[in-house]
Design an enzyme around this catalytic site. Structure first.
Site, mmCIF file in Angstrom:
data_model
loop_
_atom_site.group_PDB
_atom_site.id
_atom_site.type_symbol
_atom_site.label_atom_id
_atom_site.label_comp_id
_atom_site.label_asym_id
_atom_site.label_seq_id
_atom_site.Cartn_x
_atom_site.Cartn_y
_atom_site.Cartn_z
ATOM 1 N N ASP A 63 12.969 1.849 -18.614
ATOM 2 C CA ASP A 63 12.459 2.983 -19.283
ATOM 3 C C ASP A 63 12.234 4.411 -18.158
ATOM 4 O O ASP A 63 12.388 5.401 -18.534
ATOM 5 C CB ASP A 63 10.879 2.765 -19.579
ATOM 6 N N THR A 174 1.935 4.879 -25.080
ATOM 7 C CA THR A 174 1.846 3.547 -25.147
ATOM 8 C C THR A 174 2.114 3.354 -23.400
ATOM 9 O O THR A 174 2.203 2.166 -23.013
ATOM 10 C CB THR A 174 2.833 2.738 -25.675
ATOM 11 N N TYR A 176 1.153 5.311 -19.571
ATOM 12 C CA TYR A 176 -0.184 5.123 -18.514
ATOM 13 C C TYR A 176 -1.253 5.488 -19.468
ATOM 14 O O TYR A 176 -2.365 4.900 -19.378
ATOM 15 C CB TYR A 176 0.029 6.407 -17.475
ATOM 16 N N ASN A 177 -0.932 6.273 -20.545
ATOM 17 C CA ASN A 177 -2.261 6.387 -21.511
ATOM 18 C C ASN A 177 -2.896 5.294 -22.058
ATOM 19 O O ASN A 177 -4.189 5.000 -22.204
ATOM 20 C CB ASN A 177 -1.904 7.273 -22.573
ATOM 21 N N SER A 179 -2.616 2.070 -20.735
ATOM 22 C CA SER A 179 -3.356 1.456 -19.624
ATOM 23 C C SER A 179 -4.761 1.932 -19.315
ATOM 24 O O SER A 179 -5.603 1.335 -18.615
ATOM 25 C CB SER A 179 -2.542 1.103 -18.282
#
Length: 274
Positions: A63, A174, A176-177, A179
């Site tokens: 990614d 989906t 860092y946001n 987490s």
């Protein structure tokens, strides 16, 4: 028959743009042995051409490499089709070297609009960068960051005490946001996520959903003693005093996904994981 634009599915019909056939492909790969092996497999099967001659660019890696490829080739306007040679591969299709031309021509096309971060530092320097996942602020000391938050010129939080705060796109919701316990946003919802990282005050504030047209401004309170950095994807600025974030519709990235492995479906599935 349907095709996908930047905000979901739209029917083909009179007046709709006909997508040109993909006949020539270029390929880039990360430095990992798995990605290099994938490159060799494709080179054996297809006549790869330079990017400037290609109808589509195939990116082999994880990614992070896919995101960097989107940044590197954004100004070319070339559609990018990622194949997973990393781990999670959220932005990537499955790696299958055979039948690639057919897959490319059947792929759904998704327009990803980036965020523009404009950051001013303590020294008065101003930097700008694009983010397809998120713009994130984070503290650089043992003390919590103190940040004033304004939306469209109106102060919404006079003092957010936290480890950090971010503005995330649907494609980045989906990462860092998520987490940081932010919401997962479906592609096509026309909203952004404003998500705090370890907020202390206001104690019960968990973030907000904003219209994608919102102008978000962060002002760092006491930046000398409570230093804060700002990052747009992998581009980072330290010692910021003000950060402005707005979505940019003038420079979208065109990303290709297999019909049975679409980004929209993966974002939807993330909300029902066991």
């Amino acid at each position: 028959m349907n095709r996908r634009d930047g905000y979901g599915l739209k029917p083909d019909g009179p007046g709709m743009e006909i997508q040109p056939a993909i006949r020539k492909i270029a390929c880039v790969a990360s430095d990992s042995p798995k990605a290099r092996d994938g490159f060799e497999q494709l080179a054996e099967r297809y006549d790869l051409v330079p990017v400037k001659e290609a109808d589509a660019l195939v990116a082999l890696g994880g990614d992070g490499f896919m995101l960097q490829t989107v940044h590197d080739y954004l100004d070319t306007g070339i559609p990018i089709y990622g194949m997973n040679r990393g781990t999670i591969g959220f932005l990537l299709n499955r790696f299958k070297p055979d039948g690639l031309m057919e897959r490319l021509n059947l792929a759904h096309r998704v327009l990803l609009n980036p965020l523009v971060m404009t950051a001013e530092t303590i020294g008065g320097r101003t930097s700008s960068a694009l983010a397809f996942n998120e713009v994130a602020l984070h503290r650089y000391s043992q003390q919590s960051a103190n940040i004033r938050v304004s939306i469209n010129g109106r102060e919404r939080l006079d003092r957010l005490v936290c480890d950090g705060v971010m503005v995330a796109t649907p494609a980045g919701s989906t990462a860092y946001n998520l987490s940081a316990h932010g919401p997962i946003i479906p592609i096509g919802s026309n909203v952004l996520a404003l998500t705090p990282v370890s907020p202390f005050r206001p104690r019960r504030w968990n973030g907000a959903l904003l219209p994608h047209s919102a102008v978000v401004e962060f002002e760092i309170l006491d930046p000398e003693h409570r230093p804060v950095g700002a990052a747009a994807d992998s581009f980072e600025v330290r010692g910021v005093v003000r950060v402005r974030v707005v979505e940019d519709h003038s420079r979208p990235a065109l990303v290709l996904f297999d019909p049975d492995h679409s980004l929209e479906e993966r974002i939807f599935n993330e909300q029902f994981v066991h």
